[in-house]
Design a protein around this motif. Structure first.
Motif, short mmCIF file in Angstrom:
data_model
loop_
_atom_site.label_atom_id
_atom_site.label_comp_id
_atom_site.label_asym_id
_atom_site.label_seq_id
_atom_site.Cartn_x
_atom_site.Cartn_y
_atom_site.Cartn_z
N ALA A 130 11.08 8.20 26.87
CA ALA A 130 9.88 8.09 27.45
C ALA A 130 9.22 9.42 27.37
O ALA A 130 10.01 10.13 27.46
N GLY A 131 7.69 9.64 25.99
CA GLY A 131 7.22 10.97 26.25
C GLY A 131 7.64 11.59 25.49
O GLY A 131 7.49 13.17 25.67
N ALA A 132 8.85 11.49 24.57
CA ALA A 132 9.57 12.13 24.23
C ALA A 132 8.41 12.46 22.31
O ALA A 132 8.00 11.79 22.01
N ILE A 133 8.83 13.72 22.08
CA ILE A 133 7.93 14.48 21.02
C ILE A 133 8.76 14.69 20.61
O ILE A 133 10.05 15.19 19.86
N ALA A 134 8.86 13.96 18.90
CA ALA A 134 9.35 13.79 17.57
C ALA A 134 8.45 13.97 16.30
O ALA A 134 7.67 13.42 15.84
N LEU A 135 8.93 15.30 16.12
CA LEU A 135 7.61 16.22 14.92
C LEU A 135 8.86 17.02 13.49
O LEU A 135 10.08 17.39 14.83
N PRO A 136 8.93 16.43 12.91
CA PRO A 136 7.84 16.14 12.53
C PRO A 136 7.77 14.46 12.18
O PRO A 136 9.47 14.05 12.63
N LYS A 137 6.96 14.00 12.11
CA LYS A 137 6.46 12.19 11.83
C LYS A 137 6.79 11.66 10.38
O LYS A 137 6.78 13.31 9.80
N THR A 138 6.86 11.14 10.32
CA THR A 138 6.58 10.54 8.27
C THR A 138 5.16 10.83 8.45
O THR A 138 4.00 10.57 9.45
N VAL A 139 4.83 10.83 6.85
CA VAL A 139 3.72 11.36 6.27
C VAL A 139 2.65 10.06 6.75
O VAL A 139 3.27 9.14 6.82
N GLY A 140 1.58 10.63 7.38
CA GLY A 140 0.57 9.66 7.76
C GLY A 140 1.32 8.67 8.72
O GLY A 140 0.40 8.07 9.08
N GLU A 141 1.61 8.94 10.19
CA GLU A 141 3.24 8.17 10.50
C GLU A 141 3.00 6.90 10.53
O GLU A 141 2.30 6.40 11.50
N ARG A 142 3.53 6.79 9.01
CA ARG A 142 3.47 5.38 9.20
C ARG A 142 5.11 4.85 9.51
O ARG A 142 5.71 6.12 9.69
N ARG A 143 5.22 4.12 9.87
CA ARG A 143 6.06 3.41 9.61
C ARG A 143 7.20 2.87 8.03
O ARG A 143 6.25 2.67 7.34
N LEU A 144 8.39 3.65 7.83
CA LEU A 144 8.53 3.69 6.41
C LEU A 144 8.86 2.07 6.10
O LEU A 144 9.02 0.74 6.46
N PRO A 145 8.23 1.59 4.22
CA PRO A 145 8.71 0.63 3.75
C PRO A 145 10.00 -0.05 4.32
O PRO A 145 11.16 0.59 3.75
N VAL A 146 10.44 -1.11 5.02
CA VAL A 146 12.13 -1.78 5.37
C VAL A 146 12.21 -2.66 4.30
O VAL A 146 11.99 -3.73 4.55
N HIS A 147 13.49 -2.62 3.74
CA HIS A 147 14.02 -4.00 2.44
C HIS A 147 15.61 -3.88 3.43
O HIS A 147 15.90 -3.77 3.58
N LEU A 148 15.30 -4.88 4.03
CA LEU A 148 16.68 -6.17 4.61
C LEU A 148 17.56 -5.93 3.10
O LEU A 148 17.33 -6.58 2.47
N ARG A 149 18.79 -5.56 3.27
CA ARG A 149 19.82 -6.05 2.55
C ARG A 149 20.73 -7.67 2.26
O ARG A 149 20.96 -7.45 3.56
#
Lengths: 316, 262
Positions: free
Chosen positions: B153-172
C-alpha cells in the motif's frame, strides 16, 4: 594522499574515484542528460558512476534509515547528520516523487555513452532477486558494458520495501549470503543440468555493502570486495582489520578483494581531498562520493571536485 | 499481415554483442519489420543466450518505431515489483514500445529457487496476482494491492510505463485462456509459439470458441523458425494471423533479415 598524472594515490596504489548519483527516469534526467552526465564525469577524470537502488519508495516508513550521519570532509573523524529526522527517526534522502531506473539497463546505457568509465550498483538489493535469473542478467550486463560493471550488493533497510517485493525482511542477511554463493556456483559452471549460461563472459565482481559484522564477514569469505558507507577513518580501519581476519580465515588476502569507501559529501568541496586522503592512507582501492548534484550544477561540481582531487588529465 | 523478428541474444560473430544487436536492430527497422521479440524465459533457460530484457534494451536504443516484445515472460518466477521496474524502465528507454507476452504455465524447475516460495502450487494464480500488481504500480500514483501473492500500500514506483499505461499483454498458448480471462477480463494478443499450421488453426479455433466475436480484437502472432517463414506466409495469411515472426537462434544480420522478407 598524493596525486600525480595517474590521479589519487594511496598506500596500495591508485585510488579509483567514483561518483554516486541518481538516474530517476524523470523528464529532466532523460537519456540526453544521462549521456552528458556520464561523458562529463569521464572527461573530468572520474573512474566510475554508481547508482543506489530502491525498487519502491513510500511516503512514510516505520523502518529507520541507517546512514543519516556522514564524516565531515574537513574533519573526517567527526560525523554530521545530513538526513531529515522526524520524531527522532532518520528518513531516507529522497524526493516526494522519487524514482530510480532499473540498475542493469542504466549500466548498459551509461557504458554505451562512455569508453572507460565503470558503472556500479550502490547497492543492489540482492535478497529481492531470483538468483536463477540474476546469474544470467549480471553476465549480460558484464557483456554489454565491456566488463565495466561492478555488482555492489546489500541487504537493504526498508521492511516496507521487502514486504512489497515478496521477500522476508527478517532473513535477508542469510538470504543475501546464500544468493552470493548461488551466483558464484552458477558462474563457476557447477550448475548440474538445470540451466546454461552465456559462455566467455567474465562475471562482475561482487562487493558487499554495509559495515555490520555479518557484512564484513561476507566480504571476506564469499565476495570479491567490501563497500561500506559513511564510516569515519577510524571506523573504516576497524572494519579493515576485521576484513583481513576473515580473508585470512578463508585463505585469501587483500589482493583478492576490492575495497571501496563510500560517503555522502558533507562540507566544502575544497576539503574533500582531506577525507579522500585519509581513506587512501588506509589502503582503499576506491572512494565513492555522493554529491547530490543537480541537473544545472553537475558539470561545475564535477569540475570543482576533479580540481580538488587533482583528477583532471587522469587516465585509466 | 506484418512481419517480426524473434531471437536469442547471442552473437553469431566474434564482435561485441552490443554492436551485433544494434546493427541487426537498425537493419530490421529499415527493412520494415514491425517488431523484435526476445525469446521466452523457458527457452532462454536451456540456452546460452543472454538476458532477454537487456537484449531488448539494446534493440530499443538502436531503433525508433519497432515494437519490442517479450515472447514468454514467466511472472511466477519474479517478484512483481522488481519486474515492474525492469519493464517500466525498458518502456522508458524505448519511449513506450514494450509489449508483454506472458507464459502462465508451470515454470521449469531450473528457474525456481531451492528454498523459494512454493509458487508452483498455482503458477497461474501467482502469475495473475503479479501481473495485477505490476499494472497497479504502472498506473497508480500510490500503488495498493492485496492478493494471495503480493501485498503493498502506498508504493511509489517510478518511472512508470510511458503514459502510465498497462502494457499490451499477449497470452502464450491457449491452455490457460479461460482462467486468464476469468481473472483479467481480456487479453490484447495471443502468441502461437513455434507450432505447426495445424496447431495454429486449433489454437485460433479455441480462441474463437472462448472469446466469440471478441476474438477478432485479439492480435494473433505466429512464431516460426526463420527458415520456415517463406513456407508459412500463405498459411498465416489464410488463418488470419496478424503478424508472422521469424525466430533466430542468434542475433540476425541484415542479410538474414532480407531473406525473411524476400
Amino acid at each position: 594522499m598524493s596525486t600525480n598524472s595517474a590521479g589519487v594515490m594511496g598506500s596500495r596504489g591508485r585510488v579509483r574515484i567514483g561518483l554516486v548519483d541518481l538516474f530517476d527516469g524523470s523528464e529532466k534526467r532523460n537519456l540526453d542528460f544521462m549521456t552528458e552526465f556520464a561523458r562529463t564525469a569521464e572527461a573530468s577524470g572520474f573512474d566510475g558512476i554508481w547508482m543506489p537502488e530502491h525498487v519502491l519508495f513510500f511516503d512514510e516508513y516505520d523502518s529507520v534509515y541507517p546512514y543519516p550521519e556522514a564524516p565531515i570532509a574537513a574533519n573526517p573523524d567527526v560525523k554530521e547528520q545530513h538526513n531529515k529526522v522526524v520524531d527522532g527517526k532518520a528518513e531516507v534522502e529522497s524526493a516526494p516523487e522519487q524514482g530510480l531506473l532499473d540498475m542493469f539497463q542504466t549500466a548498459v546505457a551509461v557504458c554505451a555513452a562512455t569508453t572507460r568509465l565503470r558503472f556500479g550498483s550502490s547497492v543492489l538489493l540482492l535478497p529481492l532477486r531470483n538468483p536463477r535469473l540474476l546469474a544470467r542478467e549480471a553476465l549480460t550486463v558484464a557483456e554489454l558494458t565491456g566488463d565495466r560493471f561492478d555488482l555492489g550488493v546489500g541487504v537493504g533497510w526498508s521492511a516496507e520495501e521487502f514486504e512489497a517485493c515478496e521477500s522476508d525482511f527478517t532473513v535477508r542477511g542469510k538470504r543475501c549470503e546464500r544468493l552470493i554463493n548461488d551466483l558464484k556456483t552458477a558462474w563457476s559452471g557447477d550448475r548440474g543440468k538445470r540451466s546454461s549460461l552465456p559462455a566467455g563472459t567474465t562475471p562482475p565482481r561482487v562487493l558487499i555493502g554495509g559495515h555490520s559484522r555479518a557484512a564484513v564477514r561476507r566480504a571476506g569469505t564469499v565476495a570479491d570486495g567490501w563497500y561500506p558507507w559513511n564510516l569515519t577513518p577510524a571506523e573504516f580501519e576497524e572494519g579493515l582489520e576485521a576484513l583481513d581476519r576473515h580473508l585470512a580465515t578463508a585463505g585469501r588476502s587483500r589482493d583478492d578483494v576490492h575495497v571501496i569507501a563510500g560517503f555522502r559529501a558533507v562540507g566544502e568541496i575544497a576539503d574533500l581531498s582531506r577525507i579522500v586522503a585519509r581513506y587512501a592512507e588506509l589502503g582503499v582501492d576506491g572512494v565513492n562520493i555522493s554529491l547530490r548534484m543537480t541537473e544545472d550544477n553537475y558539470a561545475h561540481v564535477m569540475s570543482e571536485v576533479a580540481d580538488a582531487l587533482e583528477l583532471t588529465g587522469s587516465d585509466a | 499481415m506484418e512481419f517480426g523478428i524473434a531471437c536469442a541474444f547471442g552473437s553469431g560473430s566474434t564482435g561485441s554483442l552490443y554492436d551485433a544487436i544494434q546493427t541487426g536492430a537498425r537493419a530490421a527497422e529499415e527493412l520494415g519489420f514491425a517488431s523484435w521479440w526476445a525469446l521466452g524465459d523457458r527457452e532462454v533457460l536451456t540456452s546460452s543466450a543472454h538476458d532477454p530484457t537487456l537484449g531488448l534494451h539494446c534493440v530499443a536504443r538502436a531503433t525508433r518505431t519497432i515494437r519490442l516484445g517479450l515472447a514468454g515472460d514467466l511472472p511466477s518466477v519474479r517478484a512483481a515489483a522488481v519486474r515492474a521496474k525492469q519493464l517500466a524502465s525498458l518502456d522508458w528507454f524505448s519511449d513506450g514500445r514494450v509489449e508483454l507476452g506472458i507464459d502462465v504455465d508451470e515454470p521449469p524447475q531450473g528457474l525456481l529457487e531451492d528454498d523459494g516460495p512454493a509458487d508452483s502450487v498455482d503458477s497461474l494464480g501467482t502469475a495473475m496476482d503479479r501481473l495485477a500488481a505490476m499494472e497497479a504500480l504502472w498506473t497508480r500514483c500510490r500503488g495498493e494491492v492485496r492478493s494471495d501473492t503480493v501485498t503493498f500500500a502506498g508504493a511509489i514506483a517510478l518511472p512508470k510505463t510511458v503514459g502510465e499505461r498497462r502494457l499490451p499483454v499477449h497470452l502464450r498458448g491457449t491452455k490457460a485462456l479461460r482462467r486468464v480471462l476469468e481473472r483479467r477480463g481480456h487479453i490484447d494478443g495471443w502468441l502461437a509459439w513455434r507450432v505447426n499450421e495445424g496447431e495454429l488453426r486449433n489454437g485460433l479455433g479455441e480462441l474463437a470458441d472462448v472469446l466469440g466475436a471478441d476474438a477478432a480484437q485479439v492480435r494473433k502472432t505466429w512464431f516460426v523458425d526463420a527458415g520456415e517463414t517463406g513456407a508459412s506466409r500463405e498459411g498465416a495469411a489464410a488463418a488470419g494471423v496478424d503478424e508472422l515472426v521469424a525466430v533466430f537462434e542468434h542475433v540476425p544480420g541484415a542479410d538474414e533479415l532480407r531473406k525473411v522478407i524476400a
